[in-house]
Structure formats: structure tokens, C-alpha cells
Write a protein that holds these residues in place. Sequence first.
Motif, PDB file in Angstrom:
ATOM      1  N   GLY B 247      -5.695   4.456  -2.144  1.00 35.09           N
ATOM      2  CA  GLY B 247      -4.945   5.288  -3.084  1.00 35.09           C
ATOM      3  C   GLY B 247      -3.450   5.115  -3.091  1.00 35.09           C
ATOM      4  N   THR B 248      -2.900   4.004  -2.590  1.00 35.06           N
ATOM      5  CA  THR B 248      -1.454   3.843  -2.697  1.00 35.06           C
ATOM      6  C   THR B 248      -1.077   2.736  -3.669  1.00 35.06           C
ATOM      7  OG1 THR B 248      -1.068   2.184  -0.993  1.00 35.06           O
ATOM      8  CG2 THR B 248      -1.264   4.462  -0.267  1.00 35.06           C
ATOM      9  N   GLY B 249      -2.050   1.925  -4.097  1.00 34.94           N
ATOM     10  CA  GLY B 249      -1.719   0.807  -4.977  1.00 34.94           C
ATOM     11  C   GLY B 249      -1.054  -0.333  -4.226  1.00 34.94           C
ATOM     12  N   GLY B 250      -1.070  -0.279  -2.910  1.00 31.06           N
ATOM     13  CA  GLY B 250      -0.447  -1.308  -2.079  1.00 31.06           C
ATOM     14  C   GLY B 250       0.942  -0.895  -1.649  1.00 31.06           C
ATOM     15  N   ALA B 251       1.252  -1.139  -0.364  1.00 31.02           N
ATOM     16  CA  ALA B 251       2.595  -0.912   0.183  1.00 31.02           C
ATOM     17  C   ALA B 251       3.101   0.509  -0.065  1.00 31.02           C
ATOM     18  CB  ALA B 251       3.584  -1.933  -0.361  1.00 31.02           C
ATOM     19  N   GLY B 252       2.260   1.496   0.173  1.00 30.68           N
ATOM     20  CA  GLY B 252       2.701   2.887   0.087  1.00 30.68           C
ATOM     21  C   GLY B 252       3.352   3.237  -1.238  1.00 30.68           C
ATOM     22  N   ASP B 285       6.916  -5.883  -0.519  1.00 34.79           N
ATOM     23  CA  ASP B 285       6.547  -7.012   0.341  1.00 34.79           C
ATOM     24  C   ASP B 285       7.001  -6.771   1.780  1.00 34.79           C
ATOM     25  OD1 ASP B 285       5.442  -8.256  -1.845  1.00 34.79           O
ATOM     26  OD2 ASP B 285       7.184  -9.529  -2.257  1.00 34.79           O
ATOM     27  N   LEU B 286       8.206  -6.179   1.925  1.00 31.07           N
ATOM     28  CA  LEU B 286       8.708  -5.904   3.279  1.00 31.07           C
ATOM     29  C   LEU B 286       7.820  -4.886   4.004  1.00 31.07           C
ATOM     30  CD1 LEU B 286      12.584  -5.614   2.774  1.00 31.07           C
ATOM     31  CD2 LEU B 286      11.355  -7.412   3.983  1.00 31.07           C
ATOM     32  N   TRP B 287       7.366  -3.881   3.255  1.00 25.80           N
ATOM     33  CA  TRP B 287       6.457  -2.887   3.868  1.00 25.80           C
ATOM     34  C   TRP B 287       5.157  -3.545   4.316  1.00 25.80           C
ATOM     35  CZ3 TRP B 287       7.373   1.700   5.790  1.00 25.80           C
ATOM     36  CH2 TRP B 287       8.367   2.524   5.272  1.00 25.80           C
ATOM     37  N   ARG B 288       4.624  -4.455   3.456  1.00 24.52           N
ATOM     38  CA  ARG B 288       3.375  -5.144   3.805  1.00 24.52           C
ATOM     39  C   ARG B 288       3.577  -5.983   5.056  1.00 24.52           C
ATOM     40  NH1 ARG B 288      -1.416  -4.125   1.199  1.00 24.52           N
ATOM     41  NH2 ARG B 288      -2.003  -6.306   1.101  1.00 24.52           N
ATOM     42  N   ASP B 289       4.741  -6.647   5.093  1.00 21.15           N
ATOM     43  CA  ASP B 289       5.093  -7.475   6.223  1.00 21.15           C
ATOM     44  C   ASP B 289       5.148  -6.614   7.490  1.00 21.15           C
ATOM     45  OD1 ASP B 289       5.905  -9.912   7.245  1.00 21.15           O
ATOM     46  OD2 ASP B 289       8.003  -9.233   7.294  1.00 21.15           O
ATOM     47  N   PHE B 290       5.757  -5.442   7.351  1.00 18.30           N
ATOM     48  CA  PHE B 290       5.837  -4.507   8.468  1.00 18.30           C
ATOM     49  C   PHE B 290       4.429  -4.140   8.948  1.00 18.30           C
ATOM     50  CE2 PHE B 290       5.507  -0.046   9.746  1.00 18.30           C
ATOM     51  CZ  PHE B 290       6.317  -0.040  10.868  1.00 18.30           C
ATOM     52  N   ALA B 291       3.528  -3.867   7.981  1.00 18.55           N
ATOM     53  CA  ALA B 291       2.159  -3.471   8.333  1.00 18.55           C
ATOM     54  C   ALA B 291       1.458  -4.596   9.095  1.00 18.55           C
ATOM     55  CB  ALA B 291       1.374  -3.105   7.081  1.00 18.55           C
TER      56      ALA B 291
END
Lengths: 133, 334
Positions: B247-252, B285-291
Motif C-alpha cells: 500500500g505505499t506504491g513503492g518507497a513509502g 530511489d534513495l529510500w529503496r537503496d536505504f531499504a
Amino acid sequence: MKIEEVPQDDGYLKDTNLRDIYYALDNDGKYRQVASTGWTPKTEALNLTWELISEEAETIRQDVLAGRKSPLAYHMAMRLFTVGILASYSGISRKIIKKHMQPKGFERIDGATLAKYAVAMNMSIEELKKLDG
Amino acid sequence: MKIDFKHNPGAHCESGVTVNMLRFYGVAISEPLALGIGAGLFFSYMPFIHLHGMPVFSFRSLPGHIFSRVMKHLGIKVNKRRFLNRGASMQALDKLLEKGIPVGVVVGVFYLTYFPKEYRFHFNAHNLCVIGKEDDVYTVSDPVSLTLNELSAADLLRVRFAKGTYPPMGKMYWVKHPPAVTPNLKKAILNGIKHNCKRMLDIPIPYFGVKGIYLLAKHLRRWEQRLGERKAALCLAQVVRMLEEIGTGGAGFRYMYAAFLQEAAAILNNPAYLRFSDDMTSIGDLWRDFACEAARRFKNRNDQLCTYEQLSEKLTQIADREKNLFSRIRQHIS
């Protein structure tokens, strides 16, 4: 993120009709909806969470076997029921639930109260009395 | 009977229900637009509230806000109700269904039967739209599902009265009067963006908006020393789960917000928003990278290549970028 980069890592949603919907860029740089079956880092985060829950439940199981806690405590841990949550689902007071989480208290529970616990945790009375499951 | 209601999957339950309901009343807006108008992008980190023994992180505004704000900005009158009496809650629902009105309900997911077991936590702010009843079985449109689902009356009652943190208490909401005039989208979009800038930049306590990201970065650096390896890993997993939770559509919500800015550029006829959208995409992208890095950390505890120190650096960088972006957007609007 581009559409072809949307992960399809087959997580727990794979066998359901639920999906993670992503917003990702197509070749023209326009955002589109893409359904995903899962992403490994997320699945790993979920796994770790459940691993620790089962470890905690296992500790309680050992406590039950050693006569330090009652099966109620174990079933609560397995289902993530805190005393507060169980109290509001069952209508039984926190103090009494805490008593029933001890072996001595558990032995003395009457049938009606057992039934309330069983309904709150969606299990049968027999399951509630036993340790497995 | 079943209401003729077009079910469209969405990334997020609340914006999804909002969009599907609006479409039923002839207002066709996309889910990203609903997120943007509803000012749904957010960050909060509340180390003093605990859920399952962990601090609370969130990438969205409070449950219910998106729906209320979208409807308000589009000038649509809605009704909301909570119940103390379980029976009354179902009667009220049935009455509305008989009139052909789709009804949004807030439910807990722990006993939601069509969710996989691994997703069933005591989380009480899931939204779905009830659109029909046949005998004792309700048809529900849940945006996170590709198709419609069915729930027995007993199951629906149980999830509507789920217990735990923020019990939904049978909460339901529906459209009272369909819009009389075509809503002014431009104004609604600008209002939504302004409000979102305010929420990300201006809340004067350190737990919300970009301040919250800075605070998390500061705390996370010392998690391992303060909480021990196990608890720290669990907290890190919690951040990843909230970021990518169904439910976030990706990367919060960051990607969905980028999609919103892209659409806003077209509707407002202002190419500046395309640049903002690109920027938001790279923040996503940075959030995904963080994850990814965080998952590496909690999976392989001896990994020297990514430490809590480095994760904290990454978060600080993200906070800088978000602060910069929202400041520029605000400057551009005023």
C-alpha cells in the motif's frame, strides 16, 4: 524506478489475489501502475519479524513445559495478543488474564471464560488447553 | 444485491477507496492525484509510542486524512460514523447498501480472511469499500486486491470491531451528496501541495516531516549500542516494512507522489513540476537503496560494508534532499 525494475520476487502475496502496486516509469518517462508479487528486502524484513515472534513464543513454550506459565500465555504470544488486546477482545479484565497466564490460575478457569478466550483468539477450547498449534 | 461499482486496484487502501468511490460518482481522478490533493505524503517517527514493542514509523498522514481532505477540496459532502453497538453498525451498513450507496469501512487486518497469514498483524487502519450483500455474504472492493473479495457477515463484523491500538469501532464513511459542479482540480492540487509542504517542513516538534527523518537518522546511529543487536535489527526491519508495506506504491509513497507531481505538471500546465517529479523519483530511489542496505544489515549481522553509521548517513542525505525539494516547491508556488 523503471517498469522493468519493479521487483517480482514472489513474496507471500503470490498465491493470493492481493498485489503490491508500484508506480513506475515507462519508456516515455510517464508514471504507470505496475503490480508486483513482492520484493526480497521487504519479505526478509517480514521474515525477521516473524522469526523473532516465534523465538519469543518458543521461550514461553519452554516456560509452559517447565510449569512456569500457562498455555494461554503461549497462544497469546503466537498470535501477537498482548494482555491489553486480549482484554478488549474478550471483555475479561487485564488482571484476571494475567492470573490465567500462570499455570495455577489457568487450572481454575471456568468453561464460560475459556469459551470467551477461544472466541477472542479464534480457536477451539481444546486447542486452547493444549500447547501445539 | 450488488452495486454496479467498478473495482480498480490501487497501491494504497485509503487513496484507492477514495478514488474508486469518486469514480462511482462520476469524478474520475487518479490515485496519485488523490494522494497529492489529500496531502498524504508524510514522515513520522514516534519513539515514545510502541507497537509490538517497537517505535512507530509512518510514511503517510494519519488514517482518514486523505479521504477527508480530498472530499473537502473537491467540495463533496461526506458522512462518517462510528458505533458502540455492533448490531447497529451492520444495520446502518445494510441500509446504505439498499439505497445503492457504496460504503467505506475501516477494519483491522488481523482477522481479515483473504490476507495471507504473514500480513496479519493487529493493524487497525485498513480501508475497504463494501459494495454488495447476498444472503449473509458481503462483496468488498479492497484496493490492494486485484479482484473483488467476499466476507461473511460474521467476518466483516469481527474486522470492523478489531481491537488493539486505535480500534476502528465500526467506522464507516460514505458520500452524502454527489458533487453538483465539476470540481476545480487546479485549485485543489495547489492547495494539496501547499498543505503537504507545510506538513513536511513546518511542524514545530521533531517527530514529523523532514525533522522526523533527521531525528531517526540521529537515533538509528546508536541503535546497536543502545538496544542491542537483536532489537536494533528488528527496528530496522520495521522501518523497511513500513516503507514498503503493502500500500505505499513503492518507497513509502515517494514514487506515487512523483507520479502526482507529473500529473500536476500537465493539469497546471507548468513544466516546473516535471523537474520536481524527477527529483521526487530520485528521492524514492534513495529510500529503496536505504531499504536494500538495511535488509543487508539485518540479514547478515557481520556485514562490515554497511553499518548503522552508514545507514544513518543515508537517511540524513534523504532528509536533506526532501527538505530541499519541498522548500523549492513552496518557493515556486508563492
